[in-house]
Design an enzyme around this catalytic site. Structure first.
Site, short mmCIF file in Angstrom:
data_model
loop_
_atom_site.label_atom_id
_atom_site.label_comp_id
_atom_site.label_asym_id
_atom_site.label_seq_id
_atom_site.Cartn_x
_atom_site.Cartn_y
_atom_site.Cartn_z
N MET A 285 1.88 17.65 31.80
CA MET A 285 2.97 18.41 31.18
C MET A 285 2.58 19.05 29.85
O MET A 285 3.40 19.72 29.24
CB MET A 285 4.16 17.47 30.95
CG MET A 285 4.79 16.93 32.21
SD MET A 285 5.48 18.24 33.27
CE MET A 285 6.75 18.90 32.19
N ARG A 286 1.32 18.83 29.42
CA ARG A 286 0.94 19.39 28.12
C ARG A 286 1.02 20.92 28.14
O ARG A 286 1.40 21.54 27.15
CB ARG A 286 -0.47 18.93 27.74
CG ARG A 286 -0.90 19.45 26.37
CD ARG A 286 -2.23 18.88 25.91
NE ARG A 286 -2.09 17.53 25.42
CZ ARG A 286 -2.70 16.47 25.93
NH1 ARG A 286 -3.49 16.62 26.98
NH2 ARG A 286 -2.52 15.29 25.42
N ALA A 287 0.68 21.55 29.27
CA ALA A 287 0.71 23.00 29.35
C ALA A 287 2.13 23.53 29.13
O ALA A 287 2.33 24.54 28.44
CB ALA A 287 0.17 23.46 30.70
N ASP B 14 -8.62 20.26 27.26
CA ASP B 14 -7.17 20.19 27.33
C ASP B 14 -6.53 19.97 25.97
O ASP B 14 -5.32 20.19 25.79
CB ASP B 14 -6.75 19.08 28.30
CG ASP B 14 -5.27 19.11 28.61
OD1 ASP B 14 -4.77 20.18 28.99
OD2 ASP B 14 -4.61 18.06 28.47
N ARG B 15 -7.31 19.50 24.98
CA ARG B 15 -6.76 19.25 23.64
C ARG B 15 -6.55 20.54 22.86
O ARG B 15 -5.83 20.54 21.85
CB ARG B 15 -7.70 18.32 22.85
CG ARG B 15 -7.76 16.91 23.38
CD ARG B 15 -6.42 16.21 23.23
NE ARG B 15 -6.46 14.86 23.80
CZ ARG B 15 -5.42 14.05 23.86
NH1 ARG B 15 -4.25 14.47 23.40
NH2 ARG B 15 -5.52 12.86 24.40
#
Length: 679
Positions: A274-276, A193-194
């Site tokens: 919410m990173r996407a 995810d990073r």
């Protein structure tokens, strides 16, 4: 210094080049993960990017690349006065898979810290990569403790080094670029995810493109400098375009329509957190700047989704990465188009693919060949009757593959004793990380100080060393390394009975679900896995030992059943595989998992042959567990007898579940113990 391969000379791989260029324009995109088979120019393209990055202004003499206008107030080389600095090329720092913790975060001189109170710090790769690129080749093979350090640095933008109360902090803001071959294992979800973007690459199947790749590579190898000179104009033009896009980026407008499309797309594909959304917004904005526009269009949102979402929608390691493009188009259409572009919008086409969607690529790495010698059975053919061990053989008809049942959380099966294998999460082992269990004299550089043992070693010599003040006089011979106990990863070798006695569809579905559950457990515990199946007259290695757990899941899904039960052949094949793996990696301890109902048929005296094969594993001391697949009201307990010959443990499918009432988790027995059932 060797001449790097020119970035513009890379043939094809439009998605890869575009993702790298977007990060060169805006490091806030968050880096890129490149997934693909070996020999697809992954590393070549990443290393070639360094020549295109704009120069960086740094404080003169600062080992941590502080910016002259805003130096880090707690920089170990500071304090710095604001003022003019010097320019240098941006760095692409490579992190080797086998690097030590000190090489990554830096090393603190504990001897000087204790004796003199001086923070003598030697910077690591995170310091070198500050305000540059940190490149990890084969990032999926990186040790867990290094992954944890990378996660911390990427999240906080700084690196902390602590040794027994003495700490140093420095800035560590870098663009993270990783490459990996999925056949060698998947990446931990936290690190996955990073990465802001991900791309899948594969070698072209077009002969003309392959010819051009070979022609350019041979020309580069013959004369790198001359080859680079041929591409100098293209490199200069691309470098200028990066600078222009960086200058235009602050003026790009992300309208409400495009923002609604981004939010709707992330919601439709059920990505976590919410990173996407944030990454998609930054990527779409950068795509517009790269195309020379100041307005984000629907095509930018679509391209951003294809780059930012595939690796974020996976729910488990067996899900194939990728997006349903038809669903993506429907979502974008439902929530309206992006903002209209100005009429005098420049031509968006250019090097790296501009803002155009990528060409249809591969769905993912293809697994190796499956045995096609087996004739597919008709689904209507009834299952063969079950057979007793040593009794009348079942028919030889093959049954079609059945779908695995839903996986479940399993009890932890571990190898007894204390190992020294690769770091993981299964069996007890001596490791660099974990709880402290004792101390020893350091062998080489000191990495983990055992403070109490060091003080105890130095205390008797204080008078002889002329101690006069409050400080302790410490010599190098006094230093003691902490010995620690953690967990290791094992080689989990599955031997699966695919014979006619297992062919009942509901039963085989449950068996596959159990093996799939164990594979998921092996993925989470960082094990290597292998898969052997036996049926008919022989056994076959469906998957040699590998770190790619999802490849084993694919082999399992297509596994046909039917025929006799050559139990001895499966155990002998497993013995051969383990013998070879012991020579390759003596420190990695194996765990043999035999999935069977215990029956043995085919050939002369199959029961005796199976017994002798099982005793070979017992003689080697191989830890083993037999998953008993026998069903029905009458149980012959043949799997339990097999576990006894192996010197291991037998568990039923129900007892394998972590939420069953079968009792506490226990170590799998070694060859020296008597047979027992987990109960």
């Amino acid at each position: 210094m060797s001449t790097p391969y020119p970035f513009t000379a890379v043939v094809g791989q439009d998605d890869l080049r575009l993702a790298l260029l977007l990060n060169a324009v805006s490091p806030a995109v968050g880096g890129v993960l490149v997934r693909g088979e070996k020999g697809t120019a992954k590393s070549t393209a990443v290393r070639a990017l360094s020549a295109l990055l704009p120069e960086v202004d740094v404080v003169v003499g600062c080992r941590f690349s502080c910016a002259p206008g805003a130096p880090d107030p707690v920089c170990p080389d500071g304090p710095h006065e604001t003022g003019p600095g010097s320019s240098r090329p941006a760095r692409v720092v490579e992190l080797p898979v086998g690097a030590s913790e000190d090489r990554l975060v830096g090393a603190l001189d504990i001897e000087r810290a204790l004796a003199e109170g001086v923070k003598a710090f030697e910077p690591g790769l995170l310091a070198d990569a500050n305000r540059g690129v940190l490149y990890v080749d084969e990032v999926n093979l990186l040790h867990d403790h290094l992954v944890d350090l990378l996660l911390d640095a990427a999240a906080m933008g700084s690196s902390y080094v602590e040794r027994e109360g003495v700490s140093v902090r420095h800035a560590a803001r870098f663009l993270l670029v990783g490459t990996m071959n999925p056949e060698e294992g998947e990446l931990r979800p936290q690190l996955l995810d990073r990465f802001g973007l991900t791309v899948e690459v594969a070698a072209s199947r077009e002969p003309d493109l392959r010819v051009e790749v070979v022609r350019r590579r041979l020309a580069y190898d013959d004369d790198p400098a001359a080859f680079a000179a041929r591409w100098a104009d293209e490199e200069d033009a691309l470098r200028a375009r990066i600078v222009a896009a960086r200058a235009l980026l602050p003026e790009v407008r992300l309208g409400d329509a495009a923002l609604r499309q981004i939010a709707a797309t992330c919601a439709a594909f059920e990505v976590d957190g919410m990173r996407a959304d944030i990454v998609m917004a930054r990527t779409a904005t950068t795509l517009a700047a790269w195309a020379g526009r100041t307005v984000v269009l629907a095509e930018d949102v679509r391209q951003a989704a294809l780059l930012a979402l595939p690796h974020r929608r996976r729910r488990n390691p067996f899900d194939a990465p990728g997006l349903d493009e038809e669903k993506l188009d429907d979502t974008l259409e439902e929530f309206g188009g992006g903002d209209d572009a100005p009429e005098d919008d420049p031509d968006p086409d250019g090097p790296g693919g501009g803002g155009q969607p990528p060409q249809d690529g591969p769905e993912g790495p293809q697994d190796g060949p499956v045995d096609t010698a087996e004739a597919p059975a008709q689904p209507e053919e009834p299952a063969q009757p079950e057979e007793s061990r040593g009794g009348r053989p079942a028919g030889s008809g093959e049954q079609s593959a059945v779908k695995a049942a839903e996986p479940f959380r399993t009890k932890m099966l571990s190898v007894p004793g204390l190992g020294e294998g690769a770091a993981g999460r299964r069996s007890r082992a001596r490791t660099d990380h974990g709880r402290t269990t004792g101390s020893r004299r350091p062998q080489g550089a000191l990495t983990k100080l055992h403070l109490a043992a060091t003080v105890q070693a130095a205390a008797p010599h204080q008078r002889a060393r002329g101690r006069s003040g409050r400080g302790l006089v410490v010599r190098r011979d006094d230093l003691r390394q902490a010995t620690r106990e953690g967990r290791e990863g094992n080689l989990v070798l599955f031997v699966v009975d695919a014979s006619g006695s297992m062919a009942a569809r509901q039963r085989m579905s449950a068996v596959k679900g159990a093996v799939l559950s164990l594979l998921l457990d092996a993925y989470q515990r960082r094990d290597k896995v292998g898969l052997i199946t036996f049926r008919g007259k022989d056994a076959m290695v469906a998957l040699p030992p590998t770190s790619s757990v999802d490849a084993a899941a694919v082999r399992l899904e297509t596994l046909p059943t039917g025929g006799r039960t050559p139990l001895s052949a499966g155990l002998l094949k497993a013995h051969d595989v383990l013998r070879v793996e012991r020579m390759r990696d003596p420190a990695r301890r194996p765990l043999l998992v035999v999935v069977t109902d215990g029956r043995a048929t085919g050939g002369p005296d199959p029961v005796a042959l199976g017994t002798r094969a099982a005793r070979l594993h017992a003689a080697d001391g191989t830890a083993s567990v037999v998953v008993d697949c026998e069903s029905g009201p009458v149980r012959l307990e043949l799997a339990g007898a097999l576990a006894g010959e192996l010197g291991g443990t037998a568990v039923t499918l129900d007892e394998l579940r972590a939420d069953s009432i079968a009792g506490l988790v226990r170590d799998v027995q070694g060859a020296s113990g008597a047979h027992r059932r987990v109960a």
